[in-house]
Motif scaffolding. Structure first.
Motif, mmCIF file in Angstrom:
data_model
loop_
_atom_site.group_PDB
_atom_site.id
_atom_site.type_symbol
_atom_site.label_atom_id
_atom_site.label_comp_id
_atom_site.label_asym_id
_atom_site.label_seq_id
_atom_site.Cartn_x
_atom_site.Cartn_y
_atom_site.Cartn_z
ATOM 1 N N LYS A 126 59.310 29.253 69.221
ATOM 2 C CA LYS A 126 59.357 28.778 67.646
ATOM 3 C C LYS A 126 59.878 29.775 66.960
ATOM 4 C CE LYS A 126 58.597 24.250 66.378
ATOM 5 N NZ LYS A 126 59.079 23.882 65.244
ATOM 6 N N PHE A 127 59.012 31.091 67.551
ATOM 7 C CA PHE A 127 58.889 32.559 67.704
ATOM 8 C C PHE A 127 60.054 33.219 67.410
ATOM 9 C CE2 PHE A 127 58.287 36.940 67.095
ATOM 10 C CZ PHE A 127 56.923 37.333 66.243
ATOM 11 N N ASN A 128 61.042 32.350 68.649
ATOM 12 C CA ASN A 128 62.253 33.291 69.174
ATOM 13 C C ASN A 128 63.451 32.623 68.066
ATOM 14 O OD1 ASN A 128 61.504 35.085 71.253
ATOM 15 N ND2 ASN A 128 61.799 33.496 72.554
ATOM 16 N N ARG A 129 62.850 31.249 67.687
ATOM 17 C CA ARG A 129 64.418 31.152 66.080
ATOM 18 C C ARG A 129 63.874 31.275 65.468
ATOM 19 N NH1 ARG A 129 62.794 25.816 66.684
ATOM 20 N NH2 ARG A 129 63.468 25.445 69.251
ATOM 21 N N ALA A 130 62.444 31.850 64.231
ATOM 22 C CA ALA A 130 61.790 31.962 63.766
ATOM 23 C C ALA A 130 62.649 33.985 63.560
ATOM 24 C CB ALA A 130 60.727 32.295 63.152
ATOM 25 N N LEU A 131 63.326 34.187 64.757
ATOM 26 C CA LEU A 131 63.197 35.576 64.907
ATOM 27 C C LEU A 131 65.073 35.642 64.409
ATOM 28 C CD1 LEU A 131 62.105 38.353 65.578
ATOM 29 C CD2 LEU A 131 62.988 38.116 68.618
ATOM 30 N N ALA A 132 66.023 35.096 65.327
ATOM 31 C CA ALA A 132 67.715 34.964 65.257
ATOM 32 C C ALA A 132 67.659 34.510 63.850
ATOM 33 C CB ALA A 132 67.268 33.715 66.318
ATOM 34 N N GLN A 133 67.246 33.874 63.517
ATOM 35 C CA GLN A 133 66.910 33.549 61.613
ATOM 36 C C GLN A 133 66.719 34.605 60.204
ATOM 37 O OE1 GLN A 133 64.251 29.838 61.275
ATOM 38 N NE2 GLN A 133 65.731 28.560 62.029
ATOM 39 N N ASN A 134 65.199 35.213 61.045
ATOM 40 C CA ASN A 134 65.073 35.832 60.237
ATOM 41 C C ASN A 134 65.346 37.148 60.110
ATOM 42 O OD1 ASN A 134 63.759 34.011 58.154
ATOM 43 N ND2 ASN A 134 62.532 33.478 59.990
ATOM 44 N N GLY A 135 65.203 37.650 61.003
ATOM 45 C CA GLY A 135 65.675 39.032 62.014
ATOM 46 C C GLY A 135 63.953 39.932 62.356
ATOM 47 N N GLN A 136 64.376 41.461 62.816
ATOM 48 C CA GLN A 136 62.791 41.722 62.627
ATOM 49 C C GLN A 136 62.452 42.988 62.191
ATOM 50 O OE1 GLN A 136 63.686 42.661 67.025
ATOM 51 N NE2 GLN A 136 62.370 44.709 66.491
ATOM 52 N N VAL A 137 61.179 42.930 61.278
ATOM 53 C CA VAL A 137 61.025 44.768 60.478
ATOM 54 C C VAL A 137 60.838 45.887 61.802
ATOM 55 C CG1 VAL A 137 59.429 45.620 59.486
ATOM 56 C CG2 VAL A 137 58.980 43.959 59.856
ATOM 57 N N PRO A 138 62.482 46.500 61.250
ATOM 58 C CA PRO A 138 62.514 47.665 62.313
ATOM 59 C C PRO A 138 62.295 49.109 62.235
ATOM 60 C CG PRO A 138 64.147 47.870 59.588
ATOM 61 C CD PRO A 138 63.145 46.519 59.482
ATOM 62 N N ASP A 139 62.188 49.665 63.404
ATOM 63 C CA ASP A 139 61.388 50.177 63.694
ATOM 64 C C ASP A 139 61.276 51.187 62.542
ATOM 65 O OD1 ASP A 139 60.726 49.554 66.039
ATOM 66 O OD2 ASP A 139 62.030 50.539 66.941
ATOM 67 N N SER A 140 62.266 51.905 62.154
ATOM 68 C CA SER A 140 62.073 53.410 60.990
ATOM 69 C C SER A 140 61.481 52.557 59.909
ATOM 70 C CB SER A 140 63.233 53.172 60.591
ATOM 71 O OG SER A 140 64.076 51.525 59.825
ATOM 72 N N PHE A 141 60.741 51.309 59.587
ATOM 73 C CA PHE A 141 59.644 50.975 58.709
ATOM 74 C C PHE A 141 58.271 50.716 59.161
ATOM 75 C CE2 PHE A 141 56.896 47.866 56.771
ATOM 76 C CZ PHE A 141 56.536 48.295 55.469
ATOM 77 N N ILE A 142 58.531 50.815 59.933
ATOM 78 C CA ILE A 142 57.035 50.871 60.777
ATOM 79 C C ILE A 142 56.474 51.826 61.590
ATOM 80 C CG2 ILE A 142 55.428 50.492 62.964
ATOM 81 C CD1 ILE A 142 57.382 47.531 63.303
ATOM 82 N N ASN A 143 57.462 53.165 61.574
ATOM 83 C CA ASN A 143 56.665 54.558 62.313
ATOM 84 C C ASN A 143 56.744 55.176 60.922
ATOM 85 O OD1 ASN A 143 57.592 53.421 64.425
ATOM 86 N ND2 ASN A 143 59.379 54.546 64.880
ATOM 87 N N GLN A 144 56.660 54.833 59.449
ATOM 88 C CA GLN A 144 56.185 55.542 58.648
ATOM 89 C C GLN A 144 54.072 55.530 58.454
ATOM 90 O OE1 GLN A 144 57.105 54.362 53.973
ATOM 91 N NE2 GLN A 144 58.290 52.448 55.662
ATOM 92 N N PHE A 145 53.974 54.551 59.490
ATOM 93 C CA PHE A 145 52.804 54.509 59.186
ATOM 94 C C PHE A 145 52.082 54.900 60.451
ATOM 95 C CE2 PHE A 145 54.601 50.772 57.143
ATOM 96 C CZ PHE A 145 54.860 50.769 55.556
ATOM 97 N N TYR A 146 50.080 55.884 59.622
ATOM 98 C CA TYR A 146 49.686 55.924 60.603
ATOM 99 C C TYR A 146 49.700 54.600 62.034
ATOM 100 C CZ TYR A 146 45.457 57.254 63.082
ATOM 101 O OH TYR A 146 44.216 57.913 63.869
ATOM 102 N N ARG A 147 49.331 55.225 63.435
ATOM 103 C CA ARG A 147 49.522 55.027 64.422
ATOM 104 C C ARG A 147 48.513 55.121 65.675
ATOM 105 N NH1 ARG A 147 54.756 52.182 64.827
ATOM 106 N NH2 ARG A 147 54.350 52.227 67.398
ATOM 107 N N GLY A 148 47.821 55.512 65.406
ATOM 108 C CA GLY A 148 46.050 56.129 65.675
ATOM 109 C C GLY A 148 45.672 57.158 66.672
ATOM 110 N N ILE A 149 45.028 57.095 67.512
ATOM 111 C CA ILE A 149 45.399 57.751 68.129
ATOM 112 C C ILE A 149 46.091 57.650 69.626
ATOM 113 C CG2 ILE A 149 43.745 59.180 70.316
ATOM 114 C CD1 ILE A 149 41.165 58.134 68.317
ATOM 115 N N PRO A 150 47.427 58.778 69.624
ATOM 116 C CA PRO A 150 48.254 58.801 71.021
ATOM 117 C C PRO A 150 47.871 58.744 71.940
ATOM 118 C CG PRO A 150 48.276 61.120 69.239
ATOM 119 C CD PRO A 150 46.638 60.503 68.726
ATOM 120 N N LEU A 151 48.759 57.771 73.056
ATOM 121 C CA LEU A 151 47.831 56.859 73.664
ATOM 122 C C LEU A 151 48.510 57.833 75.209
ATOM 123 C CD1 LEU A 151 48.722 53.529 73.837
ATOM 124 C CD2 LEU A 151 46.805 53.982 73.201
ATOM 125 N N ASP A 152 48.132 58.102 75.976
ATOM 126 C CA ASP A 152 47.969 59.035 76.793
ATOM 127 C C ASP A 152 49.714 58.509 77.848
ATOM 128 O OD1 ASP A 152 46.123 60.723 76.381
ATOM 129 O OD2 ASP A 152 44.599 59.476 77.802
#
Length: 383
Positions: free
Chosen positions: A357-383
């Protein structure tokens, strides 16, 4: 094919139907759980093309019981057929180039063609044939290697060894590839994490981008801190977690997916930096970090819903309710498993349902681009 109906039903004369379609066919593709020698002989006697592809089962118990035949597969291999095996295969399909298809209940066996009461359709409809070929190709890709005569000899020996003994024996192995393992993996566990509270449910116009902006779902799952400091230790490295927003109507919309890192007692407590960027995290400071996240780029209206999952699968949706059913409990109510819970552990069946179901919705609607996600705080960097 002048004046030939585009779809015909078939109830009798299965062998004649096969022979008719084999004429002028260059590539025949067959999906059949069971195969026996006599029908393979008819195929080879009447086929003048260049390529035979067969998808069947490799369950040695089928060969031991006689419902399917190792010599039939061996005969096909000696004629350069390509054969692959799928666990729990049940569909039956016969494809003749791109000109026709038979979709039926009949296996490629004497029983299917001569003895049993079977039913099917033969179609010349281009769209149906195209969809049938796509289905065949999807199955074909599950098994990455073709059957060999070396494997045939090994199987013959295993089955014959059992025939030579009167001692009770354990079930023989099934060497087919698993569609379930291809889709969800053999060692992955699947969860759904809930976002929101009952009093903060949103409507269907709520967008996943807004949820990413308001929550920390792109880098962590957040949990409240219990008085006994209980931590979310069930999550392991590499578990799959779907993210579900609580929406009006007592439902949940699954808008995202990621992979978890096991909770670290020191690293995964929201600190001052987290609180400066995520105002509400003081009340939900226990974290499980996630990576390789992806989100449906749409509103909640276009996301898979929890209500659909439970309506389709009932108690089979979740690991806990499935186990209760297996222990003999009746009147299991899957919705009760969600009450006052931060997340839910999916059954394998539920995981497969939601992946598709998720993959079908992904094919129909696309995914939020990384360029949008990367503008937000991402927590303490992982080692």
């Amino acid at each position: 094919m002048k004046n030939t109906p585009i779809i015909q039903t078939i109830q009798h004369n299965w062998l004649n139907e096969l022979k008719n379609e084999l004429r002028d066919t260059n590539c025949v593709r067959i999906v059949s759980p069971f195969v026996t020698e006599n029908i393979v002989r008819h195929l080879l006697d009447n086929f003048r093309g260049t390529e035979i592809q067969l998808i069947t089962r490799y369950n040695l118990n089928d060969f031991y019981s006689g419902v399917s035949s190792i010599p039939a597969l061996e005969k096909l291999l000696t004629e350069n057929a390509k054969i692959k095996g799928i666990k729990d295969l049940h569909s039956k399909l016969y494809l003749f180039d791109q000109k026709s298809a038979i979709i039926t209940s009949a296996n490629f066996t004497n029983g299917g063609f001569f003895r049993n009461k079977e039913f099917g359709i033969k179609t010349y409809a281009a769209e149906t044939i195209s969809e049938s070929i796509s289905y065949f190709n999807e199955l074909w890709e599950i098994d990455k290697s073709n059957l060999s005569l070396v494997e045939i000899e090994e199987w013959k020996k295993k089955v014959q060894d059992i025939r030579n003994t009167t001692i009770f024996h354990n079930p023989l192995p099934d060497y087919g590839k698993s569609y379930q393992q291809k889709l969800i993996g053999s060692n992955k566990r699947y969860f759904i994490k809930f976002f929101g509270k009952n009093e903060t449910r949103v409507d269907l116009t709520h967008h996943s981008r807004k949820e990413i902006e308001q929550s920390c779902c792109h880098y962590a799952l957040s949990f409240s801190r219990k008085s006994n400091d209980k931590r979310p230790r069930k999550y392991r490295n590499g578990d799959v977690v779907f993210m579900a927003k609580m929406i009006h109507g007592n439902d949940y919309a699954i808008f995202g997916k990621g992979y978890t890192l096991a909770h670290d007692d020191n690293r995964d407590i929201a600190g001052i930096d987290d609180q400066q960027h995520v105002s509400w995290i003081f009340d939900w400071p226990i974290l499980v970090r996630v990576y390789d996240v992806l989100f449906l780029d749409t509103t909640m209206s276009n996301c898979p819903k929890m209500s659909e999952l439970i309506s389709d699968l009932d108690y089979s949706s979740f690991k806990r309710t499935m186990e209760r059913h297996q222990r003999g409990y009746e009147n299991i109510k899957p919705w009760n498993s969600l009450r006052q819970q931060a997340d839910i552990w999916l059954s394998d069946t539920g995981a497969m349902w939601l992946e598709k179901k998720f993959n079908r919705a992904l094919a129909q609607n696309g995914q939020v681009p990384d360029s949008f996600i990367n503008q937000f705080y991402r927590g303490i960097p992982l080692d």
